[in-house]
Design an enzyme around this catalytic site. Structure first.
Site, PDB file in Angstrom:
ATOM      1  N   GLY A  52      -6.542-108.437   7.270  1.00  0.00           N
ATOM      2  CA  GLY A  52      -5.953-109.821   7.519  1.00  0.00           C
ATOM      3  C   GLY A  52      -4.690-110.104   8.378  1.00  0.00           C
ATOM      4  O   GLY A  52      -4.172-110.991   8.734  1.00  0.00           O
ATOM      5  N   HIS A  53      -4.136-108.941   9.125  1.00  0.00           N
ATOM      6  CA  HIS A  53      -3.131-109.076  10.091  1.00  0.00           C
ATOM      7  C   HIS A  53      -3.072-108.527  11.463  1.00  0.00           C
ATOM      8  O   HIS A  53      -2.949-107.562  11.647  1.00  0.00           O
ATOM      9  CB  HIS A  53      -1.846-108.270   9.257  1.00  0.00           C
ATOM     10  CG  HIS A  53      -0.588-108.683   9.857  1.00  0.00           C
ATOM     11  ND1 HIS A  53       0.128-107.813  10.907  1.00  0.00           N
ATOM     12  CD2 HIS A  53       0.121-109.813   9.452  1.00  0.00           C
ATOM     13  CE1 HIS A  53       1.327-108.889  10.941  1.00  0.00           C
ATOM     14  NE2 HIS A  53       1.376-109.774  10.398  1.00  0.00           N
ATOM     15  N   PHE A  54      -4.037-108.967  12.130  1.00  0.00           N
ATOM     16  CA  PHE A  54      -4.683-110.477  12.120  1.00  0.00           C
ATOM     17  C   PHE A  54      -5.931-109.921  12.708  1.00  0.00           C
ATOM     18  O   PHE A  54      -6.329-109.350  13.538  1.00  0.00           O
ATOM     19  CB  PHE A  54      -4.103-111.393  13.389  1.00  0.00           C
ATOM     20  CG  PHE A  54      -2.611-111.610  12.924  1.00  0.00           C
ATOM     21  CD1 PHE A  54      -1.997-112.389  11.903  1.00  0.00           C
ATOM     22  CD2 PHE A  54      -1.441-110.743  13.550  1.00  0.00           C
ATOM     23  CE1 PHE A  54      -0.909-112.812  11.662  1.00  0.00           C
ATOM     24  CE2 PHE A  54      -0.219-110.995  13.488  1.00  0.00           C
ATOM     25  CZ  PHE A  54       0.183-112.025  12.341  1.00  0.00           C
ATOM     26  N   VAL A  59      -2.251-105.935  14.365  1.00  0.00           N
ATOM     27  CA  VAL A  59      -0.869-105.789  14.504  1.00  0.00           C
ATOM     28  C   VAL A  59      -0.202-105.074  13.169  1.00  0.00           C
ATOM     29  O   VAL A  59      -0.694-105.872  12.107  1.00  0.00           O
ATOM     30  CB  VAL A  59       0.020-106.874  15.078  1.00  0.00           C
ATOM     31  CG1 VAL A  59       1.293-106.616  14.905  1.00  0.00           C
ATOM     32  CG2 VAL A  59      -0.715-107.436  16.420  1.00  0.00           C
TER      33      VAL A  59
END
Length: 152
Positions: A52-54, A59
């Site tokens: 989810g990041h990203f 990252v």
């Protein structure tokens, strides 16, 4: 604690309560009692936070870079005692002068350097710098306290 350095993941897991997916130190490379500790975190695409990041642009979150430094600091503190601390835990009490200098992405190896600044009672203050390929990824000063698990 009397340990032989470097420390592998099994020895780190004896010192820290963290486990997957939150254990963010893979190996301890160097330890200078009363002064500093150097550790390593290999960053892979298999880390859960990259989902989810990203999406499409993985990252490592800055707060997790700081957490890796804090865990390195906890290993420093635990290594500074001759006896295990038993039913105690090492908790953040403050962050200062935090800066993020470059993104950390899959394939990077974070070199985690923690330098002891001072201790007052059960509060330890340290300076941390996380490097990737010799470049500063993040840095800051943090304080943490040794607390009894039963008091929480």
């Amino acid at each position: 604690m009397s340990n032989q350095f470097p420390l592998d993941i099994r020895q780190i897991m004896e010192m820290l309560p963290h486990r997957y997916p939150f254990l963010l130190v893979d190996r301890v490379l160097e330890f200078e009692p009363g002064a500093r500790l150097k550790a390593m975190k290999n960053v892979t695409m298999n880390e859960e936070f990259f989902q989810g990041h990203f999406p499409g642009l993985p990252v490592m979150p800055g707060v997790l870079q700081l957490e890796a430094l804090a865990q390195t600091g906890a290993v420093f503190v635990m290594s500074s005692f001759d006896e295990p601390l038993g039913d105690k835990v090492f908790l953040f009490t403050g962050l200062d002068k935090v800066k993020f200098r470059r993104p950390v992405v899959p394939g990077d190896q974070l070199i985690l350097n923690v330098e002891f600044l001072k201790q007052k009672m059960n509060i330890w203050k340290m300076r941390g710098v996380a490097l990737v390929d010799g470049q500063v990824a993040c840095q800051g000063e943090f304080s943490a306290a040794i607390a009894n698990k039963g008091d929480m």
